[in-house]
Scaffold this motif. Structure first.
Motif, PDB file in Angstrom:
ATOM      1  N   THR A  23       0.589  -1.476   0.305  1.00  0.00           N
ATOM      2  CA  THR A  23      -0.022   0.486   0.007  1.00  0.00           C
ATOM      3  C   THR A  23       0.914   1.200   0.244  1.00  0.00           C
ATOM      4  OG1 THR A  23      -1.554  -1.335   1.312  1.00  0.00           O
ATOM      5  CG2 THR A  23      -1.741   1.149   1.304  1.00  0.00           C
ATOM      6  N   VAL A  27       1.005   4.078  -3.249  1.00  0.00           N
ATOM      7  CA  VAL A  27       0.543   5.029  -2.168  1.00  0.00           C
ATOM      8  C   VAL A  27       1.703   6.271  -2.876  1.00  0.00           C
ATOM      9  CG1 VAL A  27      -0.139   7.213  -1.035  1.00  0.00           C
ATOM     10  CG2 VAL A  27      -1.547   4.569  -0.973  1.00  0.00           C
ATOM     11  N   GLU A  30       1.706   6.912  -6.891  1.00  0.00           N
ATOM     12  CA  GLU A  30       0.730   7.574  -7.381  1.00  0.00           C
ATOM     13  C   GLU A  30       1.019   9.346  -6.815  1.00  0.00           C
ATOM     14  OE1 GLU A  30      -2.769   6.536  -5.374  1.00  0.00           O
ATOM     15  OE2 GLU A  30      -2.628   4.867  -6.987  1.00  0.00           O
ATOM     16  N   THR A  31       2.006   9.585  -5.116  1.00  0.00           N
ATOM     17  CA  THR A  31       2.294  10.996  -5.450  1.00  0.00           C
ATOM     18  C   THR A  31       3.017  11.601  -5.708  1.00  0.00           C
ATOM     19  OG1 THR A  31       2.805   9.719  -3.177  1.00  0.00           O
ATOM     20  CG2 THR A  31       0.254  10.917  -2.995  1.00  0.00           C
ATOM     21  N   LEU A  51       3.935  12.951   2.926  1.00  0.00           N
ATOM     22  CA  LEU A  51       3.064  12.252   2.239  1.00  0.00           C
ATOM     23  C   LEU A  51       1.942  11.468   3.497  1.00  0.00           C
ATOM     24  CD1 LEU A  51       2.887   9.241   0.103  1.00  0.00           C
ATOM     25  CD2 LEU A  51       4.168   7.512   1.254  1.00  0.00           C
ATOM     26  N   LYS A  54      -0.658  14.357   2.779  1.00  0.00           N
ATOM     27  CA  LYS A  54      -1.756  14.179   0.985  1.00  0.00           C
ATOM     28  C   LYS A  54      -2.378  12.814   1.359  1.00  0.00           C
ATOM     29  CE  LYS A  54       1.610  15.901  -2.933  1.00  0.00           C
ATOM     30  NZ  LYS A  54       2.749  15.718  -3.341  1.00  0.00           N
ATOM     31  N   CYS A  55      -2.636  11.933   2.505  1.00  0.00           N
ATOM     32  CA  CYS A  55      -3.191  10.901   2.371  1.00  0.00           C
ATOM     33  C   CYS A  55      -4.334  10.889   3.140  1.00  0.00           C
ATOM     34  CB  CYS A  55      -2.263   9.542   2.734  1.00  0.00           C
ATOM     35  SG  CYS A  55      -1.737   8.859   1.662  1.00  0.00           S
ATOM     36  N   ARG A  56      -3.892  11.793   4.014  1.00  0.00           N
ATOM     37  CA  ARG A  56      -5.151  12.799   4.830  1.00  0.00           C
ATOM     38  C   ARG A  56      -6.390  12.922   4.946  1.00  0.00           C
ATOM     39  NH1 ARG A  56      -4.065  14.548   9.306  1.00  0.00           N
ATOM     40  NH2 ARG A  56      -1.923  14.427   9.338  1.00  0.00           N
ATOM     41  N   SER A  57      -7.854  12.263   5.115  1.00  0.00           N
ATOM     42  CA  SER A  57      -8.780  12.609   4.667  1.00  0.00           C
ATOM     43  C   SER A  57      -9.596  13.359   5.088  1.00  0.00           C
ATOM     44  CB  SER A  57      -9.710  11.555   5.578  1.00  0.00           C
ATOM     45  OG  SER A  57      -9.502  10.052   4.650  1.00  0.00           O
TER      46      SER A  57
END
Length: 122
Positions: A23, A27, A30-31, A51, A54-57
């Motif tokens: 995972t 990610v 992708e970023t 990183l 950027k993944c934070r909802s």
């Protein structure tokens, strides 16, 4: 001369973050945080915080009573619009029910719904 950033293997970075390695690799790629030297894939240690950000909802808006009221009003207006078609369907059902014949003879209807196999001889 610029400082060379410390590069972590995917396993090291995944262990630090507590996430699955595959995972994290997906990610990071992708970023744009994945550094690849042939098959060797590394993640810069100083980019882990970025990183994570950027993944934070995004925060969800709090639910309110007014939203529930609006939803209820919307469902009531659709019910009001469906009312004429419901009435037409009920009228058609009633008309078909009246025009259909019963499956039991009139005399056997009083005998608990038993239909004789042979006509009774008198």
């Amino acid at each position: 001369m610029t400082a060379i950033p410390k590069l972590l293997t995917a396993a090291e970075a995944a262990h630090l973050l507590g996430v699955p390695e595959k995972t994290l690799l997906r990610v990071a790629e992708e970023t744009g945080h994945l550094v690849a030297f042939g098959r060797a894939k590394r993640i810069p240690a100083d980019e882990l915080k970025e990183l994570i950000e950027k993944c934070r909802s995004p925060a969800k808006a709090p639910a309110s009573i007014s939203d529930a009221v609006k939803a209820e009003q919307a469902s009531m207006s659709s019910l009001t619009q469906a009312q004429p078609s419901i009435q037409r369907a009920q009228a058609t059902f009633d008309r078909l029910k009246q025009s259909s014949r019963g499956t039991l003879p009139k005399s056997s209807a009083t005998r608990a719904g038993v239909v004789p196999l042979r006509p009774a001889t008198s």
